[in-house]
Scaffold this active site. Structure first.
Site, PDB file in Angstrom:
ATOM      1  N   HIS A 179      11.841 -15.122 -18.004  1.00 11.99           N
ATOM      2  CA  HIS A 179      11.835 -14.038 -17.011  1.00 11.99           C
ATOM      3  C   HIS A 179      12.660 -14.450 -15.798  1.00 11.99           C
ATOM      4  O   HIS A 179      12.559 -15.588 -15.333  1.00 11.99           O
ATOM      5  CB  HIS A 179      10.398 -13.714 -16.607  1.00 11.99           C
ATOM      6  N   CYS A 326      -4.363   8.932   7.164  1.00 13.84           N
ATOM      7  CA  CYS A 326      -5.803   8.779   6.931  1.00 13.84           C
ATOM      8  C   CYS A 326      -6.040   8.518   5.437  1.00 13.84           C
ATOM      9  O   CYS A 326      -5.099   8.423   4.659  1.00 13.84           O
ATOM     10  CB  CYS A 326      -6.542  10.046   7.350  1.00 13.84           C
ATOM     11  N   ASP A 328      -7.302  10.506   3.187  1.00 14.51           N
ATOM     12  CA  ASP A 328      -7.051  11.655   2.308  1.00 14.51           C
ATOM     13  C   ASP A 328      -6.040  12.650   2.859  1.00 14.51           C
ATOM     14  O   ASP A 328      -5.761  13.656   2.205  1.00 14.51           O
ATOM     15  CB  ASP A 328      -8.359  12.418   2.070  1.00 14.51           C
TER      16      ASP A 328
HETATM   17  C1  LIG Z   1       7.391  -6.250 -15.615  1.00 20.48           C
HETATM   18  C2  LIG Z   1       8.230  -7.051 -16.504  1.00 20.48           C
HETATM   19  C3  LIG Z   1       9.484  -6.569 -16.910  1.00 20.48           C
HETATM   20  C4  LIG Z   1      10.095  -5.288 -16.386  1.00 20.48           C
HETATM   21  O1  LIG Z   1      10.572  -5.545 -15.077  1.00 20.48           O
HETATM   22  P1  LIG Z   1      11.449  -4.471 -14.264  1.00 20.48           P
HETATM   23  O2  LIG Z   1      11.916  -5.232 -13.107  1.00 20.48           O
HETATM   24  O3  LIG Z   1      10.526  -3.362 -13.917  1.00 20.48           O
HETATM   25  O4  LIG Z   1      12.531  -4.016 -15.174  1.00 20.48           O
HETATM   26  C5  LIG Z   1      10.200  -7.316 -17.833  1.00 20.48           C
HETATM   27  N1  LIG Z   1       9.714  -8.496 -18.301  1.00 20.48           N
HETATM   28  C6  LIG Z   1       8.527  -9.004 -17.901  1.00 20.48           C
HETATM   29  C7  LIG Z   1       8.054 -10.306 -18.454  1.00 20.48           C
HETATM   30  C8  LIG Z   1       7.750  -8.307 -16.984  1.00 20.48           C
HETATM   31  O5  LIG Z   1       6.583  -8.820 -16.578  1.00 20.48           O
END
Ligand SMILES: *Cc1c(COP(=O)(O)O)cnc(C)c1O
Length: 395
Positions: A179, A326, A328
């Site tokens: 990631h 607020c 709501d």
């Molecule tokens: C949330 C997530 C995504 C998508 O991320 P975006 O920035 O919304 O495109 C992709 N891979 C992993 C592992 C995520 O947790």
């Protein structure tokens, strides 16, 4: 089922029983299909549609059903319960649970036919034990940490991890992924570093002489800003909904926001000069002014940080939010000569006439990112779905 007993669900009566709450989220399913087409063409590889967190506030099941009908290749969710909700709704696509697995849930993940993120050798052993006990193979994606320091085996320790997973009798390694930490910053050197580390880790599959599983790395930012990260599959979330990762993000792609946040005026009055408005008496008009009250607040997830900072569209004009939001309701200032009537449409996110307020604008005004605005809008707000310009009766 006992007809007298209320069915658990959103904490409000159904709109068709009591009349529609004037505040609602409108989801344009055609915008979703359009964005999927645009992103897939741009990526040139299969797409995992990320639908975690109630599909970024758009509604988990209706969005997943629509993406499935539109031929998305796979779905991604954060944890077991989201995957189970999709299976209960009849979604048959492959679904990857991207969060770190909680050991006691391993058996349920396998039984529900969800693909599992394996992020350590310990987790691999837990999944193997659960799979063996069920007599059913688990489909797994190995998570490599290339710089996020969240979950996953560090890329420099990936060799033994990959070897153990490949040798597993009860796990099929379908994917390997990582990631990106800085993909919304086109100038950051972090992404190239993460890509290099990831590819080095993937090379262990070649070294072991086994077929390369599906390699995936790109979230929306990767897909939009770093073409090299697309690899074998992309995992867009926010871009699928037509929203950019950061208020300052740019793209040349034609993405269309799928969500509008709408309400209607419930009160009109004249406030005398100097008379403070709302909690804390933090704001007062300099001259006699006309004001309306709009029935949405932070209890719906409309951020209190927008107090005296956000805007609302009324009769095609941008009007400032006046005073504190607020739980709501909030007030908007029409100025001394502005007009608006009860039941006039109020647009918080979306278009009205030739004006528009984007989710990115709201995020900037609230001092946060678009993600937090979208996922913060909670189940007090009814969702309605439009396809080909008409309301979908039972989305
Ligand atoms: C949330 C997530 C995504 C998508 O991320 P975006 O920035 O919304 O495109 C992709 N891979 C992993 C592992 C995520 O947790």
């Amino acid at each position: 089922m006992d007809p007298e007993r209320p069915v658990p669900g959103p904490p409000v009566a159904r709109a068709d029983e009591v009349g529609q709450r004037p505040t609602r989220i409108r989801v344009d399913l055609d915008a979703l299909s359009h964005n999927l087409r645009v992103l897939r063409a741009h990526a040139g590889v299969p797409v995992m549609g990320v639908v975690k967190a109630n599909a970024y506030g758009h509604g988990l099941v209706p969005v997943a059903r629509h993406l499935q009908a539109q031929g998305v290749d796979q779905l991604g969710v954060a944890f077991l319960e989201e995957g189970v909700a999709l299976r209960r709704a009849g979604i048959t696509l492959p679904i990857l649970v991207m969060g770190g697995i909680f050991g006691p849930q391993a058996a349920a993940l396998i039984a529900e036919d969800l693909e599992i993120t394996v992020s350590s050798i310990d987790k691999l052993r837990q999944v193997e034990a659960a799979a063996e006990a069920l007599g059913r193979r688990a489909t797994i994606h190995l998570k490599i940490d290339t710089g996020m320091e969240r979950i996953g085996v560090h890329s420099y320790h990936a060799g033994p991890f990959i070897e153990a997973a490949v040798a597993s009798r009860w796990c099929t390694v379908k994917g390997v992924y990582s990631h990106l930490a800085c993909s919304d910053e086109p100038d950051s050197p972090m992404t190239a570093r993460q890509l290099a580390r990831f590819l080095e880790a993937c090379a262990h599959f070649d070294r072991l002489g086994v077929p390369m599983p599906i390699r995936h790395l790109a979230n929306s930012g990767g897909l939009l800003n770093f073409p090299d990260t697309r690899l074998d599959l992309v995992r867009p979330g926010i871009a699928l909904y037509g929203v950019l990762p950061d208020p300052d993000s740019r793209t040349t792609l034609d993405l269309r926001p799928a969500m509008s946040l709408l309400s209607q005026v419930v009160y009109f009055k004249v406030v005398p000069a100097g008379q403070p408005v709302s909690y804390g008496a933090t704001w007062a008009p300099a001259v006699d002014t006309r004001m309306v009250t709009i029935p949405i607040g932070y209890g719906d997830g409309f951020p209190r940080a927008l107090s005296s900072r956000g805007e609302v569209l009324l009769r095609g004009q941008r009007r400032p939010i006046a005073g504190r939001i607020c739980m709501d309701q909030f007030m908007a200032d029409l100025g001394p000569d502005g007009t608006a009537y009860n039941e006039d449409e109020a647009v918080l996110i979306g278009r009205q006439g030739d004006q528009g307020i984007r989710c990115e604008d709201v995020a900037r005004a609230a001092g946060t990112i678009p993600y937090e605005i979208l996922v913060g809008l909670n189940t007090r707000i009814p969702r309605e779905y439009f396809l080909h310009g008409s309301l979908v009766p039972e989305a």
